[in-house]
Write a protein that holds these residues in place. Structure first.
Motif, mmCIF file in Angstrom:
data_model
loop_
_atom_site.group_PDB
_atom_site.id
_atom_site.type_symbol
_atom_site.label_atom_id
_atom_site.label_comp_id
_atom_site.label_asym_id
_atom_site.label_seq_id
_atom_site.Cartn_x
_atom_site.Cartn_y
_atom_site.Cartn_z
ATOM 1 N N ARG A 66 0.687 -1.292 0.029
ATOM 2 C CA ARG A 66 -0.233 -0.351 -0.076
ATOM 3 C C ARG A 66 0.926 1.353 0.082
ATOM 4 O O ARG A 66 1.937 1.226 0.452
ATOM 5 C CB ARG A 66 -0.732 0.453 1.349
ATOM 6 N N TYR A 67 0.494 2.221 -0.354
ATOM 7 C CA TYR A 67 0.972 3.566 -0.355
ATOM 8 C C TYR A 67 -0.101 4.659 -0.437
ATOM 9 O O TYR A 67 -1.341 4.217 -0.386
ATOM 10 C CB TYR A 67 2.019 3.295 -1.333
ATOM 11 N N SER A 68 0.613 5.861 0.042
ATOM 12 C CA SER A 68 -0.051 7.223 0.450
ATOM 13 C C SER A 68 0.964 8.564 -0.528
ATOM 14 O O SER A 68 1.366 8.427 -0.494
ATOM 15 C CB SER A 68 -1.039 7.286 1.407
ATOM 16 N N ASP A 69 0.003 9.073 -1.333
ATOM 17 C CA ASP A 69 0.876 10.762 -1.828
ATOM 18 C C ASP A 69 0.893 11.856 -0.737
ATOM 19 O O ASP A 69 1.300 12.610 -0.442
ATOM 20 C CB ASP A 69 0.687 10.779 -3.313
ATOM 21 N N ASP A 70 -0.565 11.094 0.120
ATOM 22 C CA ASP A 70 -0.876 12.402 0.896
ATOM 23 C C ASP A 70 -0.869 14.031 0.713
ATOM 24 O O ASP A 70 -0.563 14.245 1.229
ATOM 25 C CB ASP A 70 0.013 12.020 2.014
ATOM 26 N N GLY A 71 -1.700 13.787 -0.688
ATOM 27 C CA GLY A 71 -1.957 15.561 -0.813
ATOM 28 C C GLY A 71 -0.624 15.874 -2.022
ATOM 29 O O GLY A 71 -0.825 16.853 -2.695
ATOM 30 N N GLU A 72 0.037 15.237 -2.025
ATOM 31 C CA GLU A 72 1.622 15.506 -3.161
ATOM 32 C C GLU A 72 0.758 15.017 -4.597
ATOM 33 O O GLU A 72 -0.060 14.626 -4.816
ATOM 34 C CB GLU A 72 2.719 14.862 -2.577
ATOM 35 N N PRO A 73 0.957 15.631 -5.956
ATOM 36 C CA PRO A 73 0.829 15.052 -6.983
ATOM 37 C C PRO A 73 0.966 13.336 -6.902
ATOM 38 O O PRO A 73 1.767 13.236 -6.475
ATOM 39 C CB PRO A 73 1.540 16.504 -7.942
ATOM 40 N N GLN A 74 -0.332 13.453 -7.664
ATOM 41 C CA GLN A 74 -0.055 12.048 -7.822
ATOM 42 C C GLN A 74 0.949 11.082 -8.464
ATOM 43 O O GLN A 74 1.242 11.249 -9.037
ATOM 44 C CB GLN A 74 -1.803 11.208 -8.573
ATOM 45 N N GLY A 75 1.283 10.015 -8.098
ATOM 46 C CA GLY A 75 2.726 9.353 -8.811
ATOM 47 C C GLY A 75 4.338 9.936 -8.081
ATOM 48 O O GLY A 75 4.800 9.809 -8.380
ATOM 49 N N THR A 76 3.941 10.951 -7.009
ATOM 50 C CA THR A 76 4.817 11.640 -7.273
ATOM 51 C C THR A 76 5.718 11.433 -5.420
ATOM 52 O O THR A 76 7.041 11.774 -5.414
ATOM 53 C CB THR A 76 5.468 13.288 -6.919
ATOM 54 N N ALA A 77 5.304 10.556 -5.044
ATOM 55 C CA ALA A 77 5.654 10.350 -3.895
ATOM 56 C C ALA A 77 5.719 8.931 -3.212
ATOM 57 O O ALA A 77 6.771 8.824 -2.663
ATOM 58 C CB ALA A 77 4.775 11.162 -2.270
ATOM 59 N N GLY A 78 4.406 8.190 -2.632
ATOM 60 C CA GLY A 78 4.185 7.049 -2.395
ATOM 61 C C GLY A 78 4.760 6.018 -3.446
ATOM 62 O O GLY A 78 5.219 5.404 -2.476
ATOM 63 N N GLN A 79 4.477 5.745 -4.782
ATOM 64 C CA GLN A 79 4.758 4.514 -5.457
ATOM 65 C C GLN A 79 6.398 4.321 -5.743
ATOM 66 O O GLN A 79 6.679 3.810 -5.041
ATOM 67 C CB GLN A 79 4.047 4.691 -6.801
ATOM 68 N N PRO A 80 6.933 5.941 -5.581
ATOM 69 C CA PRO A 80 8.561 5.812 -6.226
ATOM 70 C C PRO A 80 9.078 5.730 -4.280
ATOM 71 O O PRO A 80 10.096 4.499 -4.448
ATOM 72 C CB PRO A 80 8.604 7.585 -6.072
ATOM 73 N N MET A 81 8.127 5.934 -3.171
ATOM 74 C CA MET A 81 8.873 5.113 -1.712
ATOM 75 C C MET A 81 8.750 3.680 -1.980
ATOM 76 O O MET A 81 10.241 3.254 -1.919
ATOM 77 C CB MET A 81 8.089 6.314 -0.220
ATOM 78 N N LEU A 82 7.360 3.204 -2.695
ATOM 79 C CA LEU A 82 7.578 1.516 -2.369
ATOM 80 C C LEU A 82 8.401 1.598 -3.322
ATOM 81 O O LEU A 82 9.210 -0.289 -3.240
ATOM 82 C CB LEU A 82 5.953 1.365 -3.143
ATOM 83 N N ASN A 83 8.050 1.568 -4.647
ATOM 84 C CA ASN A 83 10.374 1.192 -5.440
ATOM 85 C C ASN A 83 11.125 0.707 -4.499
ATOM 86 O O ASN A 83 11.971 -0.138 -5.262
ATOM 87 C CB ASN A 83 9.807 2.074 -6.584
ATOM 88 N N VAL A 84 11.501 1.957 -3.775
ATOM 89 C CA VAL A 84 12.933 1.663 -3.486
ATOM 90 C C VAL A 84 13.089 0.501 -2.270
ATOM 91 O O VAL A 84 13.770 -0.596 -3.099
ATOM 92 C CB VAL A 84 13.623 2.923 -2.076
ATOM 93 N N PHE A 85 11.376 -0.058 -1.828
ATOM 94 C CA PHE A 85 11.874 -1.145 -1.440
ATOM 95 C C PHE A 85 11.395 -2.642 -1.572
ATOM 96 O O PHE A 85 12.184 -3.542 -1.411
ATOM 97 C CB PHE A 85 10.858 -1.307 0.064
ATOM 98 N N GLN A 86 10.472 -2.376 -2.994
ATOM 99 C CA GLN A 86 10.733 -3.289 -3.834
ATOM 100 C C GLN A 86 12.074 -3.968 -4.553
ATOM 101 O O GLN A 86 12.260 -4.768 -4.782
ATOM 102 C CB GLN A 86 9.385 -3.094 -5.000
ATOM 103 N N ARG A 87 12.279 -2.876 -5.088
ATOM 104 C CA ARG A 87 14.449 -2.521 -5.506
ATOM 105 C C ARG A 87 14.885 -3.337 -4.493
ATOM 106 O O ARG A 87 15.556 -4.742 -5.142
ATOM 107 C CB ARG A 87 14.851 -1.344 -5.667
ATOM 108 N N GLU A 88 15.147 -3.499 -3.180
ATOM 109 C CA GLU A 88 15.806 -4.202 -1.984
ATOM 110 C C GLU A 88 15.523 -5.272 -1.649
ATOM 111 O O GLU A 88 16.082 -5.860 -1.082
ATOM 112 C CB GLU A 88 15.976 -3.425 -1.122
#
Length: 213
Positions: A65-87
């Motif tokens: 799960r992830y959330s941008d919490d008011g930031e433009p869509q796709g600029t926060a939660g998903q990039p953060m999640l990608n870090v943990f997916q890559r590792e």
């Protein structure tokens, strides 16, 4: 053999980008309830911040799960999640809190800032590998000690304890699938002088990548 990666411990890392302050935090969790409780803790602690973007990965059920919490869509939660997916790190929740500095970063700037904050928090936490290990004891002389340590590392093992006496006794953990090969290798490099003793099996997490300092 079951094997997966988790954060070694809780962590916090800070990044300042064009006067915006980003505070990244990581915790080890095993349920969505735990993850959401951590997110809520951060909201209460940093109640005056503009954004609390988050992501989590739970091994049980393969939840992400992830959330941008008011930031433009796709600029926060998903990039953060990608870090943990890559590792390939799971059983983890990450929250990045942003105190807005008055300067717009743009979509690309936000993606970089949130990615860097999540990565810095993970680096600060360290990564542990969870797997089944063979507990083994390796007696050796002081002259053989460093060579034996190198062999342990080469087999993906870790030294849990060293008993220094007239000689040295290393208590080590070696991946379950490599136990026989490890014992044979030690026997070989010591010209038959060192016999590795098995002390049982254990399923646990062991630091794999040390926390950044």
């Amino acid at each position: 053999m079951t094997e997966y990666y988790i954060p070694t411990g809780p962590s916090e890392a800070e990044l300042v980008e064009k006067r915006s302050r980003f505070i990244g935090q990581v915790w080890r969790v095993t349920t969505e309830e735990e993850a959401r409780a951590r997110i809520e803790e951060v909201r209460k602690r940093h109640y005056d911040a503009r954004h609390h973007c988050w992501c989590y990965r739970i091994r049980e059920g393969g939840v992400e799960r992830y959330s941008d919490d008011g930031e433009p869509q796709g600029t926060a939660g998903q990039p953060m999640l990608n870090v943990f997916q890559r590792e390939e790190v799971t059983d983890v929740v990450c929250v990045v809190t942003r105190y807005f500095g008055g300067i717009l970063l743009g979509a690309g700037g936000l993606v970089r800032a949130y990615t860097q904050s999540a990565k810095a928090a993970l680096d600060a936490a360290g990564i542990s590998v969870v797997r089944r290990w063979l507990a083994m004891e390796v007696p050796c002389t002081y002259a053989q000690f460093e060579g034996i340590r190198r062999e342990i590392e080469a087999f993906g093992g870790v030294v849990e304890h060293v008993d220094y006496g007239a000689d040295v006794l290393l208590s080590v953990l070696v991946p379950e699938s490599r136990g026989e090969d490890f014992a044979a290798r030690i026997l070989d490099v010591s010209a038959g002088a060192i016999q590795v003793l098995e002390a049982g099996e254990v399923f646990k997490d062991v630091p794999w990548r040390e926390p950044a300092v």
